[in-house]
Design a protein around this motif. Structure first.
Motif, mmCIF file in Angstrom:
data_model
loop_
_atom_site.group_PDB
_atom_site.id
_atom_site.type_symbol
_atom_site.label_atom_id
_atom_site.label_comp_id
_atom_site.label_asym_id
_atom_site.label_seq_id
_atom_site.Cartn_x
_atom_site.Cartn_y
_atom_site.Cartn_z
ATOM 1 N N GLY A 24 9.595 5.179 -10.382
ATOM 2 C CA GLY A 24 9.984 4.041 -9.571
ATOM 3 C C GLY A 24 11.230 3.345 -10.085
ATOM 4 O O GLY A 24 11.557 3.416 -11.267
ATOM 5 N N PHE A 25 11.933 2.670 -9.182
ATOM 6 C CA PHE A 25 13.075 1.853 -9.583
ATOM 7 C C PHE A 25 12.589 0.669 -10.424
ATOM 8 O O PHE A 25 13.214 0.294 -11.411
ATOM 9 N N LEU A 26 11.437 0.121 -10.036
ATOM 10 C CA LEU A 26 10.846 -0.983 -10.791
ATOM 11 C C LEU A 26 9.941 -0.426 -11.891
ATOM 12 O O LEU A 26 9.595 0.755 -11.901
ATOM 13 N N ASN A 27 9.558 -1.298 -12.811
ATOM 14 C CA ASN A 27 8.692 -0.873 -13.908
ATOM 15 C C ASN A 27 7.248 -0.684 -13.457
ATOM 16 O O ASN A 27 6.527 0.143 -14.003
ATOM 17 N N GLY A 28 6.833 -1.478 -12.480
ATOM 18 C CA GLY A 28 5.467 -1.390 -11.977
ATOM 19 C C GLY A 28 5.255 -0.170 -11.102
ATOM 20 O O GLY A 28 6.212 0.500 -10.690
ATOM 21 N N PRO A 29 3.994 0.128 -10.777
ATOM 22 C CA PRO A 29 3.658 1.328 -9.991
ATOM 23 C C PRO A 29 3.923 1.140 -8.502
ATOM 24 O O PRO A 29 2.992 1.136 -7.684
ATOM 25 N N ILE A 30 5.197 0.995 -8.149
ATOM 26 C CA ILE A 30 5.542 0.819 -6.735
ATOM 27 C C ILE A 30 6.968 1.285 -6.495
ATOM 28 O O ILE A 30 7.846 1.092 -7.339
ATOM 29 N N CYS A 31 7.180 1.957 -5.369
ATOM 30 C CA CYS A 31 8.524 2.340 -4.916
ATOM 31 C C CYS A 31 8.804 1.558 -3.636
ATOM 32 O O CYS A 31 8.337 1.960 -2.554
ATOM 33 N N PRO A 32 9.522 0.457 -3.727
ATOM 34 C CA PRO A 32 9.735 -0.401 -2.555
ATOM 35 C C PRO A 32 10.334 0.312 -1.349
ATOM 36 O O PRO A 32 10.023 -0.037 -0.207
ATOM 37 N N ILE A 33 11.168 1.322 -1.583
ATOM 38 C CA ILE A 33 11.817 1.992 -0.452
ATOM 39 C C ILE A 33 10.792 2.685 0.446
ATOM 40 O O ILE A 33 10.952 2.745 1.670
ATOM 41 N N TYR A 34 9.687 3.172 -0.149
ATOM 42 C CA TYR A 34 8.622 3.777 0.653
ATOM 43 C C TYR A 34 7.936 2.710 1.494
ATOM 44 O O TYR A 34 7.641 2.932 2.673
ATOM 45 N N GLY A 35 7.672 1.566 0.869
ATOM 46 C CA GLY A 35 7.040 0.475 1.607
ATOM 47 C C GLY A 35 7.900 0.006 2.760
ATOM 48 O O GLY A 35 7.421 -0.173 3.891
ATOM 49 N N VAL A 36 9.202 -0.181 2.496
ATOM 50 C CA VAL A 36 10.129 -0.627 3.545
ATOM 51 C C VAL A 36 10.215 0.419 4.656
ATOM 52 O O VAL A 36 10.201 0.090 5.848
ATOM 53 N N ILE B 21 0.832 -1.202 0.000
ATOM 54 C CA ILE B 21 0.000 0.000 0.000
ATOM 55 C C ILE B 21 0.869 1.254 0.000
ATOM 56 O O ILE B 21 0.687 2.162 -0.818
ATOM 57 N N TYR B 22 1.831 1.291 0.901
ATOM 58 C CA TYR B 22 2.671 2.497 0.994
ATOM 59 C C TYR B 22 3.685 2.565 -0.148
ATOM 60 O O TYR B 22 4.099 3.671 -0.540
ATOM 61 N N GLY B 23 4.065 1.424 -0.683
ATOM 62 C CA GLY B 23 4.942 1.432 -1.860
ATOM 63 C C GLY B 23 4.242 2.051 -3.060
ATOM 64 O O GLY B 23 4.827 2.852 -3.798
ATOM 65 N N VAL B 24 2.965 1.703 -3.236
ATOM 66 C CA VAL B 24 2.184 2.268 -4.347
ATOM 67 C C VAL B 24 1.895 3.752 -4.097
ATOM 68 O O VAL B 24 2.017 4.582 -5.013
ATOM 69 N N LEU B 25 1.544 4.103 -2.869
ATOM 70 C CA LEU B 25 1.293 5.504 -2.547
ATOM 71 C C LEU B 25 2.562 6.344 -2.724
ATOM 72 O O LEU B 25 2.509 7.481 -3.204
ATOM 73 N N GLY B 26 3.694 5.773 -2.343
ATOM 74 C CA GLY B 26 4.967 6.467 -2.532
ATOM 75 C C GLY B 26 5.256 6.708 -3.998
ATOM 76 O O GLY B 26 5.750 7.776 -4.383
ATOM 77 N N TRP B 27 4.945 5.712 -4.820
ATOM 78 C CA TRP B 27 5.116 5.867 -6.275
ATOM 79 C C TRP B 27 4.225 6.998 -6.793
ATOM 80 O O TRP B 27 4.660 7.804 -7.617
#
Length: 290
Positions: A36-48, A12-18
């Motif tokens: 995002g670092f990844l191609n999909g709509p997510i920024c893992p660093i925000y989620g972490v 949730i927060y990875g997508v919101l961060g993106w």
């Protein structure tokens, strides 16, 4: 169940961060950029980052000052460690705070850390209770399926992205090698021209002193100086130079969707090993440091 909730919060927060990163880039550039670092709509660093705050700082949630200070320290450590590890793994600094005051290695800086602390307090005090209520109301079976699908998709995305970065690095390495050889070849040609002209002028001066007829002196000079072998060697160097320029242009214009997206997503990216090649690739893509 704790792992289930933490994984749900991560996505949730990875997508919101993106979404925040895309909105920020849209305001600055006036166009959509997948940040995002990844191609999909997510920024893992925000989620972490947010999951770490939720998991580690729940005990100090009631103390506003402690929550803020601990959040600043925690997110700074996470951001700095993530930037350092990614730099060492892929040989690129993905974001760079070097132009900001009180930064550490360009990976973190005090101003942004203080801002992240404010966001973390807002999340813990206001936003997280709403997110928690939303996740609780999703049936466990449905939620588990969604998380499994998202996890598999993110792992596949991570593999594709890592492969693209390795390919980009090979491209930059090839460009750097060609650029080095071009510089060496140009220097060699320049040195040869200088030495030959210097040597030729000395010989011509000697001939002028020996031969009264200037035309005859020039003829003897050309016969002695412009030998067939020298012309052949110079022609070979010119041909090699043209070949290298062609290879360099081909690499520069070679398309790589994921690699180009990453360069556009991280305009402040710096390469420790291939700085000049990356800079020229950015210019070719019309990317300017923001």
């Amino acid at each position: 169940m704790d792992l289930y909730y933490l994984t749900a919060f991560f996505f949730i927060y990875g997508v919101l961060g993106w979404c925040v990163e895309v909105a920020y880039a849209a305001v600055k550039t006036g166009q959509f950029v997948n940040r995002g670092f990844l191609n999909g709509p997510i920024c893992p660093i925000y989620g972490v980052g947010v999951v770490s705050v939720i998991y580690c700082l729940s005990e100090v949630r009631g103390n506003l000052i402690m929550l803020y200070l601990a959040s600043v320290v925690l997110v700074t450590v996470i951001e700095g460690l993530t930037g350092f590890v990614m730099d060492r793994l892929f040989h690129h600094k993905w974001w760079d705070y070097s132009n900001q005051p009180l930064n550490i290695g360009g990976y973190v800086c005090l101003i942004f850390s203080l801002i992240w602390g404010v966001f973390c307090v807002f999340i813990m005090k206001v936003f997280q209770p709403m997110v928690n209520g939303l996740v609780v109301h999703i049936p466990f079976g449905i939620g588990l399926v969604i998380l499994v699908v998202c996890s598999v998709g993110m792992i596949a995305d991570l593999y594709v992205t890592a492969a693209a970065i390795l390919k980009l690095n090979k491209k930059l390495e090839s460009m750097e090698k060609i650029a080095v050889e071009l510089r060496e070849l140009s220097d060699k040609m320049g040195e040869n021209i200088y030495e030959n002209v210097k040597d030729g002028l000395e010989k011509e001066e000697k001939l002028r002193s020996k031969v009264e007829n200037v035309k005859e002196a020039g003829r003897e000079f050309r016969e002695e100086y412009y030998t067939e072998r020298k012309e052949e060697l110079y022609g070979e160097m010119l041909a090699r130079k043209d070949e290298l320029r062609g290879l360099y242009e081909k690499l520069l214009k070679e398309k790589g969707a994921v690699g180009e997206r990453l360069i556009k997503a991280f305009p402040g990216m710096e390469s420790r090993k291939y700085r000049d090649a990356l800079r020229e690739l950015k210019e070719n893509l019309g990317v300017r440091r923001k």
